[in-house]
Design a protein around this motif. Sequence first.
Motif, short mmCIF file in Angstrom:
data_model
loop_
_atom_site.label_atom_id
_atom_site.label_comp_id
_atom_site.label_asym_id
_atom_site.label_seq_id
_atom_site.Cartn_x
_atom_site.Cartn_y
_atom_site.Cartn_z
N PRO A 90 46.51 14.10 22.24
CA PRO A 90 47.82 14.27 21.60
C PRO A 90 47.79 13.98 20.10
CG PRO A 90 48.06 13.09 23.66
CD PRO A 90 46.59 13.21 23.39
N ARG A 91 47.02 12.99 19.67
CA ARG A 91 46.92 12.68 18.24
C ARG A 91 46.21 13.81 17.50
NH1 ARG A 91 44.41 6.87 18.77
NH2 ARG A 91 43.73 7.86 20.67
N LEU A 92 45.15 14.36 18.10
CA LEU A 92 44.45 15.49 17.48
C LEU A 92 45.39 16.68 17.31
CD1 LEU A 92 41.03 15.42 19.36
CD2 LEU A 92 41.45 14.80 16.99
N MET A 93 46.19 16.96 18.33
CA MET A 93 47.10 18.11 18.27
C MET A 93 48.20 17.87 17.26
SD MET A 93 46.01 20.57 20.06
CE MET A 93 44.45 20.05 19.36
N GLN A 94 48.63 16.63 17.07
CA GLN A 94 49.63 16.33 16.06
C GLN A 94 49.09 16.64 14.67
OE1 GLN A 94 52.78 15.60 16.63
NE2 GLN A 94 53.15 15.72 14.44
N VAL A 95 47.84 16.27 14.42
CA VAL A 95 47.20 16.56 13.14
C VAL A 95 47.06 18.07 12.95
CG1 VAL A 95 45.04 16.35 11.83
CG2 VAL A 95 46.00 14.35 13.01
N LEU A 120 51.82 22.09 24.79
CA LEU A 120 51.36 22.37 23.42
C LEU A 120 52.43 21.95 22.42
CD1 LEU A 120 49.89 25.94 23.89
CD2 LEU A 120 48.64 23.80 23.68
N PRO A 121 52.02 21.31 21.32
CA PRO A 121 52.98 21.02 20.25
C PRO A 121 53.48 22.32 19.62
CG PRO A 121 50.95 19.77 19.94
CD PRO A 121 50.71 20.76 21.03
N VAL A 122 54.66 22.28 19.04
CA VAL A 122 55.22 23.47 18.40
C VAL A 122 54.29 23.92 17.29
CG1 VAL A 122 57.15 24.31 17.01
CG2 VAL A 122 57.57 22.78 18.95
N GLY A 123 53.98 25.21 17.28
CA GLY A 123 53.15 25.79 16.24
C GLY A 123 51.66 25.73 16.48
N VAL A 124 51.23 25.17 17.62
CA VAL A 124 49.79 25.08 17.91
C VAL A 124 49.47 26.09 19.01
CG1 VAL A 124 47.91 23.63 18.72
CG2 VAL A 124 49.68 22.65 17.26
N PRO A 125 48.64 27.10 18.71
CA PRO A 125 48.28 28.09 19.73
C PRO A 125 47.28 27.50 20.73
CG PRO A 125 47.18 28.58 17.66
CD PRO A 125 48.09 27.42 17.40
N LEU A 126 47.22 28.10 21.89
CA LEU A 126 46.35 27.62 22.96
C LEU A 126 44.89 27.54 22.53
CD1 LEU A 126 45.97 26.66 25.86
CD2 LEU A 126 45.79 29.07 26.54
N HIS A 127 44.41 28.50 21.74
CA HIS A 127 43.00 28.47 21.36
C HIS A 127 42.67 27.21 20.55
CE1 HIS A 127 44.42 30.38 17.59
NE2 HIS A 127 43.35 29.80 17.06
N GLU A 128 43.64 26.66 19.83
CA GLU A 128 43.41 25.41 19.10
C GLU A 128 43.38 24.22 20.05
OE1 GLU A 128 42.73 24.73 15.96
OE2 GLU A 128 42.99 26.72 15.11
N ALA A 129 44.23 24.23 21.06
CA ALA A 129 44.30 23.12 22.02
C ALA A 129 43.07 23.08 22.92
CB ALA A 129 45.57 23.23 22.86
N ARG A 130 42.42 24.21 23.11
CA ARG A 130 41.23 24.27 23.97
C ARG A 130 40.00 23.68 23.30
NH1 ARG A 130 39.25 29.46 24.87
NH2 ARG A 130 37.94 28.48 26.43
N ARG A 131 40.01 23.62 21.99
CA ARG A 131 38.83 23.18 21.25
C ARG A 131 38.68 21.67 21.30
NH1 ARG A 131 39.63 25.59 15.53
NH2 ARG A 131 38.13 23.96 15.12
N GLY A 132 37.47 21.24 21.59
CA GLY A 132 37.16 19.81 21.57
C GLY A 132 36.35 19.48 20.34
N ALA A 185 48.96 20.39 14.26
CA ALA A 185 50.31 20.93 14.04
C ALA A 185 50.74 20.68 12.59
CB ALA A 185 51.29 20.30 15.02
N GLU A 186 50.47 19.48 12.07
CA GLU A 186 50.84 19.16 10.69
C GLU A 186 50.09 20.04 9.70
OE1 GLU A 186 50.11 14.98 10.30
OE2 GLU A 186 51.76 14.45 11.66
N GLU A 187 48.79 20.23 9.92
CA GLU A 187 48.00 21.07 9.01
C GLU A 187 48.44 22.53 9.07
OE1 GLU A 187 45.78 20.17 6.65
OE2 GLU A 187 46.44 18.15 7.18
N ARG A 188 48.76 23.01 10.25
CA ARG A 188 49.24 24.40 10.37
C ARG A 188 50.59 24.56 9.67
NH1 ARG A 188 46.44 27.78 13.68
NH2 ARG A 188 48.25 29.11 14.02
N ALA A 189 51.46 23.55 9.77
CA ALA A 189 52.78 23.60 9.11
C ALA A 189 52.60 23.58 7.59
CB ALA A 189 53.64 22.43 9.57
N LYS A 190 51.70 22.74 7.07
CA LYS A 190 51.43 22.70 5.63
C LYS A 190 50.91 24.05 5.15
CE LYS A 190 50.06 17.86 5.33
NZ LYS A 190 48.92 16.98 5.09
N HIS A 191 50.00 24.63 5.92
CA HIS A 191 49.43 25.92 5.55
C HIS A 191 50.52 26.99 5.52
CE1 HIS A 191 46.48 29.06 5.05
NE2 HIS A 191 47.02 29.71 6.06
N ALA A 192 51.39 27.00 6.54
CA ALA A 192 52.46 27.99 6.62
C ALA A 192 53.44 27.81 5.45
CB ALA A 192 53.20 27.87 7.95
#
Length: 119
Positions: free
Chosen positions: A99-104, A26-38, A106-113
């Motif tokens: 991996p590209r989806l998770m990068q996006v 998992l990328p830093v800052g991305v919880p498992l429930h986000e990585a499970r979603r397709g 992670a970026e959106e979660r960081a902006k929100h935080a």
Amino acid sequence: MTTLLRGEVRTVLQAAGPRQVRGLALPVGVPLHEARRGPHDGARGATRVTSDGSPPPVLTFEGGQIVYQLDQVAEHGTGRRRVRVATYRYAPLLSPMHPRLMQVVAEERAKHALGQRTA
């Protein structure tokens, strides 16, 4: 409800299960429930069966970039109303686009935080 043609089975797409996420980094800052979603979770439709009458082991989308893996086939109903339903789960380890989806994400979660801290 989808009308089935001869040689088709009802299909449901769902989020990844334990088997599909085992060993997933998992990328830093991305919880498992986000990585499970397709990207196609919740979609319902029909899939052509293989020559032996079984659903294909994987379904691919976006030119093979998104992969859903067969999880189970269940029968519902009784008598003439009996239908088979194939459940597919998102397979992040088999999806080249994951991996590209998770990068996006992670970026959106960081902006929100960051927005939450400055507000």
